[in-house]
Design a protein around this motif. Structure first.
Motif, PDB file in Angstrom:
ATOM      1  N   ILE A   1       0.841  -1.201   0.000  1.00 44.48           N
ATOM      2  CA  ILE A   1       0.000   0.000   0.000  1.00 44.48           C
ATOM      3  C   ILE A   1       0.877   1.253   0.000  1.00 44.48           C
ATOM      4  N   ALA A   2       1.968   1.229   0.782  1.00 40.12           N
ATOM      5  CA  ALA A   2       2.885   2.373   0.805  1.00 40.12           C
ATOM      6  C   ALA A   2       3.477   2.610  -0.583  1.00 40.12           C
ATOM      7  N   CYS A   3       3.847   1.538  -1.274  1.00 35.96           N
ATOM      8  CA  CYS A   3       4.385   1.662  -2.634  1.00 35.96           C
ATOM      9  C   CYS A   3       3.344   2.251  -3.581  1.00 35.96           C
ATOM     10  N   SER A   4       2.087   1.857  -3.404  1.00 38.29           N
ATOM     11  CA  SER A   4       1.033   2.382  -4.284  1.00 38.29           C
ATOM     12  C   SER A   4       0.843   3.879  -4.075  1.00 38.29           C
ATOM     13  N   ILE A   5       0.929   4.332  -2.830  1.00 41.18           N
ATOM     14  CA  ILE A   5       0.779   5.763  -2.531  1.00 41.18           C
ATOM     15  C   ILE A   5       1.934   6.558  -3.131  1.00 41.18           C
ATOM     16  N   VAL A   6       3.161   6.058  -2.942  1.00 36.89           N
ATOM     17  CA  VAL A   6       4.337   6.735  -3.495  1.00 36.89           C
ATOM     18  C   VAL A   6       4.266   6.753  -5.019  1.00 36.89           C
ATOM     19  N   SER A   7       3.851   5.649  -5.609  1.00 38.64           N
ATOM     20  CA  SER A   7       3.737   5.565  -7.063  1.00 38.64           C
ATOM     21  C   SER A   7       2.740   6.586  -7.605  1.00 38.64           C
ATOM     22  N   LEU A   8       1.588   6.694  -6.970  1.00 35.60           N
ATOM     23  CA  LEU A   8       0.583   7.676  -7.399  1.00 35.60           C
ATOM     24  C   LEU A   8       1.117   9.102  -7.278  1.00 35.60           C
ATOM     25  N   ALA A   9       1.843   9.366  -6.189  1.00 36.00           N
ATOM     26  CA  ALA A   9       2.407  10.700  -5.985  1.00 36.00           C
ATOM     27  C   ALA A   9       3.420  11.037  -7.080  1.00 36.00           C
ATOM     28  N   ILE A  10       4.287  10.086  -7.422  1.00 33.43           N
ATOM     29  CA  ILE A  10       5.297  10.312  -8.457  1.00 33.43           C
ATOM     30  C   ILE A  10       4.634  10.522  -9.814  1.00 33.43           C
ATOM     31  N   ILE A  11       3.640   9.694 -10.132  1.00 30.87           N
ATOM     32  CA  ILE A  11       2.960   9.812 -11.427  1.00 30.87           C
ATOM     33  C   ILE A  11       2.294  11.182 -11.554  1.00 30.87           C
ATOM     34  N   GLY A  12       1.609  11.618 -10.500  1.00 30.75           N
ATOM     35  CA  GLY A  12       0.972  12.932 -10.527  1.00 30.75           C
ATOM     36  C   GLY A  12       1.977  14.060 -10.674  1.00 30.75           C
ATOM     37  N   GLU A  13       3.083  13.964  -9.917  1.00 26.04           N
ATOM     38  CA  GLU A  13       4.107  15.009  -9.970  1.00 26.04           C
ATOM     39  C   GLU A  13       4.773  15.071 -11.335  1.00 26.04           C
ATOM     40  N   ARG A  14       5.035  13.906 -11.933  1.00 25.19           N
ATOM     41  CA  ARG A  14       5.700  13.886 -13.244  1.00 25.19           C
ATOM     42  C   ARG A  14       4.777  14.404 -14.347  1.00 25.19           C
ATOM     43  N   PHE A  15       3.495  14.093 -14.251  1.00 24.04           N
ATOM     44  CA  PHE A  15       2.550  14.654 -15.229  1.00 24.04           C
ATOM     45  C   PHE A  15       2.560  16.173 -15.157  1.00 24.04           C
ATOM     46  N   TRP A  16       2.648  16.703 -13.939  1.00 23.07           N
ATOM     47  CA  TRP A  16       2.663  18.148 -13.750  1.00 23.07           C
ATOM     48  C   TRP A  16       3.975  18.757 -14.242  1.00 23.07           C
ATOM     49  N   SER A  17       5.086  18.122 -13.916  1.00 27.73           N
ATOM     50  CA  SER A  17       6.403  18.688 -14.207  1.00 27.73           C
ATOM     51  C   SER A  17       6.825  18.514 -15.661  1.00 27.73           C
ATOM     52  N   LEU A  18       6.407  17.426 -16.295  1.00 27.54           N
ATOM     53  CA  LEU A  18       6.846  17.153 -17.672  1.00 27.54           C
ATOM     54  C   LEU A  18       5.855  17.703 -18.696  1.00 27.54           C
TER      55      LEU A  18
ATOM     56  N   GLN B   1      22.543  17.737 -17.968  1.00 25.74           N
ATOM     57  CA  GLN B   1      22.102  18.090 -16.629  1.00 25.74           C
ATOM     58  C   GLN B   1      20.591  18.239 -16.573  1.00 25.74           C
ATOM     59  N   VAL B   2      20.021  18.900 -17.577  1.00 27.08           N
ATOM     60  CA  VAL B   2      18.571  19.080 -17.626  1.00 27.08           C
ATOM     61  C   VAL B   2      17.868  17.732 -17.763  1.00 27.08           C
ATOM     62  N   ALA B   3      18.423  16.847 -18.601  1.00 25.97           N
ATOM     63  CA  ALA B   3      17.832  15.517 -18.774  1.00 25.97           C
ATOM     64  C   ALA B   3      17.812  14.756 -17.453  1.00 25.97           C
ATOM     65  N   HIS B   4      18.899  14.878 -16.698  1.00 25.06           N
ATOM     66  CA  HIS B   4      18.954  14.220 -15.391  1.00 25.06           C
ATOM     67  C   HIS B   4      17.868  14.754 -14.457  1.00 25.06           C
ATOM     68  N   GLU B   5      17.627  16.051 -14.506  1.00 24.96           N
ATOM     69  CA  GLU B   5      16.592  16.650 -13.665  1.00 24.96           C
ATOM     70  C   GLU B   5      15.196  16.232 -14.115  1.00 24.96           C
ATOM     71  N   LEU B   6      15.013  16.094 -15.422  1.00 20.80           N
ATOM     72  CA  LEU B   6      13.709  15.665 -15.927  1.00 20.80           C
ATOM     73  C   LEU B   6      13.402  14.216 -15.554  1.00 20.80           C
ATOM     74  N   GLU B   7      14.442  13.435 -15.298  1.00 21.20           N
ATOM     75  CA  GLU B   7      14.263  12.033 -14.914  1.00 21.20           C
ATOM     76  C   GLU B   7      14.071  11.850 -13.409  1.00 21.20           C
ATOM     77  N   ARG B   8      13.923  12.963 -12.692  1.00 16.65           N
ATOM     78  CA  ARG B   8      13.761  12.902 -11.247  1.00 16.65           C
ATOM     79  C   ARG B   8      12.596  11.980 -10.859  1.00 16.65           C
ATOM     80  N   TYR B   9      12.826  11.152  -9.874  1.00 16.60           N
ATOM     81  CA  TYR B   9      11.846  10.211  -9.305  1.00 16.60           C
ATOM     82  C   TYR B   9      11.540   9.017 -10.211  1.00 16.60           C
ATOM     83  N   LEU B  10      12.019   9.015 -11.450  1.00 20.59           N
ATOM     84  CA  LEU B  10      11.676   7.895 -12.323  1.00 20.59           C
ATOM     85  C   LEU B  10      12.352   6.602 -11.881  1.00 20.59           C
ATOM     86  N   ASN B  11      13.552   6.691 -11.328  1.00 15.98           N
ATOM     87  CA  ASN B  11      14.192   5.489 -10.797  1.00 15.98           C
ATOM     88  C   ASN B  11      13.383   4.903  -9.653  1.00 15.98           C
TER      89      ASN B  11
END
Length: 208
Positions: free
Chosen positions: A22-39, A104-114
């Motif tokens: 469940i913790a992984c699912s919450i973190v996953s949803l947070a990352i997906i939402g943040e990446r949609f916003w940031s990218l 450097q920018v590419a590395h920043e755009l990949e934030r949280y993807l790992n």
């Protein structure tokens, strides 16, 4: 309320391994939402930015303050600014500066993807571990009570199935979005470098 109670009961039946799943699912949803916003493409590659920079360059208005403002405006602006700062050093130095900042920018755009990729990898393993623990409980119940009473075995089998299904339910969308965002980052980086190199060629009279 009955549906919520049934869901809660199912989750509790999965055992303690449901907590990390469940913790992984919450973190996953947070990352997906943040990446949609940031990218967002418009945030990263503002339209007409190259043409506006070129207009300023032709008018001899690209002073240090405007270059700093450009660098802070967007990832593309940061890449363009790297080339502009080194325009007096020649085309190759400009290209190298653009490529260096682009990495450097590419590395920043990949934030949280790992992290998202890790979640996609470990949640099936957590589900598998739950399956193993559930089957151990089943065999322990068989050893203690025999196979005459199915209700004795139901707890372990239920735990095995619930954790496996939960782990896969988190892993599948996490992997899908991980692949999607990686592809989007690669596409954005290629477009950024293309726009920056276009500006370099325009500044050196190789392109209109």
């Amino acid at each position: 309320m009955k549906i919520e109670g049934a869901v809660l009961e199912i989750l509790m039946s999965g055992g303690w391994l449901m907590v990390p799943i469940i913790a992984c699912s919450i973190v996953s949803l947070a990352i997906i939402g943040e990446r949609f916003w940031s990218l967002n493409s418009e945030k990263i590659l503002p339209r007409e930015l190259v043409s506006s920079v070129w207009s300023l360059h032709k008018a001899n208005q690209l002073d240090n303050s405007k270059v700093r403002s450009l660098s802070n405006s967007s990832p593309l602006g940061r890449v363009l600014a790297a080339g502009i700062i080194n325009q007096s050093h020649g085309r190759e130095i400009m290209r190298e500066s653009i490529e260096e900042v682009g990495r450097q920018v590419a590395h920043e755009l990949e934030r949280y993807l790992n992290s998202l990729g890790t979640i996609a990898s470990i949640t099936p393993l957590l589900g598998l571990l739950g399956t193993v623990i559930g089957m151990i409980n089943v065999f322990a119940a068989i050893t203690a009570n025999g196979v005459g009473d199915p209700t004795v075995l139901a707890g372990g089998i239920s735990q095995a199935l619930i954790t496996t299904a939960s782990g896969m339910s988190v892993a599948i969308p996490s992997l899908m979005f991980y692949r999607y965002f990686r592809g989007k980052v690669d596409e954005l980086v290629i477009k950024m470098e293309s726009e920056a190199l276009k500006l370099v060629e325009m500044m050196h009279g190789e392109r209109e």
